[in-house]
Design a protein around this motif. Sequence first.
Motif, PDB file in Angstrom:
ATOM      1  N   HIS A  39       0.822  -1.215   0.000  1.00 24.21           N
ATOM      2  CA  HIS A  39       0.000   0.000   0.000  1.00 24.21           C
ATOM      3  C   HIS A  39       0.858   1.268   0.000  1.00 24.21           C
ATOM      4  O   HIS A  39       0.392   2.340  -0.388  1.00 24.21           O
ATOM      5  CB  HIS A  39      -0.918   0.007   1.220  1.00 24.21           C
ATOM      6  CG  HIS A  39      -1.799  -1.199   1.337  1.00 24.21           C
ATOM      7  ND1 HIS A  39      -2.815  -1.477   0.443  1.00 24.21           N
ATOM      8  CD2 HIS A  39      -1.794  -2.229   2.219  1.00 24.21           C
ATOM      9  CE1 HIS A  39      -3.409  -2.607   0.779  1.00 24.21           C
ATOM     10  NE2 HIS A  39      -2.808  -3.086   1.854  1.00 24.21           N
ATOM     11  N   LEU A  40       2.107   1.146   0.442  1.00 22.72           N
ATOM     12  CA  LEU A  40       2.978   2.313   0.547  1.00 22.72           C
ATOM     13  C   LEU A  40       3.887   2.500  -0.657  1.00 22.72           C
ATOM     14  O   LEU A  40       4.426   3.590  -0.857  1.00 22.72           O
ATOM     15  CB  LEU A  40       3.835   2.205   1.810  1.00 22.72           C
ATOM     16  CG  LEU A  40       3.073   2.194   3.143  1.00 22.72           C
ATOM     17  CD1 LEU A  40       4.033   1.957   4.300  1.00 22.72           C
ATOM     18  CD2 LEU A  40       2.312   3.494   3.348  1.00 22.72           C
ATOM     19  N   ALA A  42       3.359   2.804  -3.866  1.00 22.89           N
ATOM     20  CA  ALA A  42       2.942   3.867  -4.780  1.00 22.89           C
ATOM     21  C   ALA A  42       3.159   5.246  -4.171  1.00 22.89           C
ATOM     22  O   ALA A  42       3.515   6.198  -4.873  1.00 22.89           O
ATOM     23  CB  ALA A  42       1.472   3.678  -5.162  1.00 22.89           C
ATOM     24  N   ARG A  43       2.950   5.358  -2.859  1.00 23.35           N
ATOM     25  CA  ARG A  43       3.162   6.642  -2.189  1.00 23.35           C
ATOM     26  C   ARG A  43       4.638   7.039  -2.235  1.00 23.35           C
ATOM     27  O   ARG A  43       4.977   8.195  -2.490  1.00 23.35           O
ATOM     28  CB  ARG A  43       2.685   6.554  -0.734  1.00 23.35           C
ATOM     29  CG  ARG A  43       1.184   6.300  -0.590  1.00 23.35           C
ATOM     30  CD  ARG A  43       0.368   7.442  -1.148  1.00 23.35           C
ATOM     31  NE  ARG A  43      -1.049   7.259  -0.944  1.00 23.35           N
ATOM     32  CZ  ARG A  43      -1.741   7.776   0.065  1.00 23.35           C
ATOM     33  NH1 ARG A  43      -1.111   8.520   0.961  1.00 23.35           N
ATOM     34  NH2 ARG A  43      -3.029   7.571   0.169  1.00 23.35           N
ATOM     35  N   HIS A  44       5.512   6.067  -1.980  1.00 19.03           N
ATOM     36  CA  HIS A  44       6.945   6.363  -2.050  1.00 19.03           C
ATOM     37  C   HIS A  44       7.345   6.775  -3.468  1.00 19.03           C
ATOM     38  O   HIS A  44       8.134   7.712  -3.667  1.00 19.03           O
ATOM     39  CB  HIS A  44       7.764   5.138  -1.626  1.00 19.03           C
ATOM     40  CG  HIS A  44       7.571   4.743  -0.189  1.00 19.03           C
ATOM     41  ND1 HIS A  44       7.479   5.656   0.830  1.00 19.03           N
ATOM     42  CD2 HIS A  44       7.460   3.512   0.402  1.00 19.03           C
ATOM     43  CE1 HIS A  44       7.322   5.023   1.980  1.00 19.03           C
ATOM     44  NE2 HIS A  44       7.307   3.723   1.743  1.00 19.03           N
ATOM     45  N   ALA A  46       5.533   8.145  -5.753  1.00 18.56           N
ATOM     46  CA  ALA A  46       4.965   9.432  -6.156  1.00 18.56           C
ATOM     47  C   ALA A  46       5.625  10.616  -5.449  1.00 18.56           C
ATOM     48  O   ALA A  46       5.555  11.751  -5.931  1.00 18.56           O
ATOM     49  CB  ALA A  46       3.461   9.448  -5.874  1.00 18.56           C
ATOM     50  N   ALA A  47       6.267  10.346  -4.336  1.00 19.05           N
ATOM     51  CA  ALA A  47       6.873  11.431  -3.554  1.00 19.05           C
ATOM     52  C   ALA A  47       8.256  11.783  -4.089  1.00 19.05           C
ATOM     53  O   ALA A  47       8.976  10.926  -4.612  1.00 19.05           O
ATOM     54  CB  ALA A  47       6.983  11.015  -2.093  1.00 19.05           C
ATOM     55  N   THR A  50      11.022  10.574   0.690  1.00 23.38           N
ATOM     56  CA  THR A  50      10.372  10.114   1.920  1.00 23.38           C
ATOM     57  C   THR A  50      11.424  10.039   3.006  1.00 23.38           C
ATOM     58  O   THR A  50      12.481   9.439   2.810  1.00 23.38           O
ATOM     59  CB  THR A  50       9.746   8.716   1.731  1.00 23.38           C
ATOM     60  OG1 THR A  50       8.803   8.756   0.661  1.00 23.38           O
ATOM     61  CG2 THR A  50       9.032   8.273   2.998  1.00 23.38           C
TER      62      THR A  50
END
Length: 280
Positions: A39-40, A42-44, A46-47, A50
């Motif tokens: 779940h994380l 994609a967030r990493h 896109a950032a 981190t």
Amino acid sequence: VLEEKLDENALFDITLLAPQRGRKRASMLCIRNVIPAPHLLARHAAAHATVLFSGTLSPAAFYRDTLGLPADTPWIDVPAPFKAAQLAVHIVRDVSTRYQDREASIDRIVALICDQFHKRPGNYLCFFSSFDYLERVADALCARPDAPPVWRQVRAMGNDSRQAFIDRFQAGGQGLGFAVLGGAFGEGIDLPGDRLIGAFIATLGLPQLNPVNESMKRCMQQRFGTRTGYDYTYLFPGLRKVVQAAGRVIRSENDTGELFLMDDRFARDEVRRLMPVWWG
């Protein structure tokens, strides 16, 4: 919806709750996010960057695997501002706090706590794996004629009760606060100077052995390997709580204190490697 994302990185379980008078027996459904990495990711990605930081962000591989960090993530271990001389760490090798050994450990733990208190009077925190264990040790200690003042964490303490527990740790005071490891008093409280001069930890903090945790271990094993499953589910989370609780003793460069790790398993190499380097 969480159920739409259920895959091999999560668990689904149902627990039957105790029946209540006048009501049908209810059940509790849980979807447990065991490995948040998918779940994380994609967030990493896109950032722009981190940044993760914590006083207990170790070992690196555990957090890299479970939090979905790239394999080439830079890792900086900033030296602690404290020195080994500030904290005397004692590993008590003749005590076992395993479930089957707890009754036999009580007299030794009580004697150790009382001996240290009379050797260096002051305020101490004593951590245990459960309220039952806590109560049995506290009752045995309070039965001694030389028992110091004792105050105890109890189940479902409200904000006022928690604050009253903390307020007992006065500068220049003397007494023992009994608490459950991983609870409200194992982290996030600040008792500098002689408000707290030592801690006794009678547990490795390992999560309870039950069907849910065993299922989590199998999930970790399937993803990261057999031995890693145990470490990721039990050992690393448990020792993290130990380090957090021990961190209540030394809060500034001027503090000094004593730490008693009461279990023979603390002497094992794989456990000692998880302790802060500055402990010496």
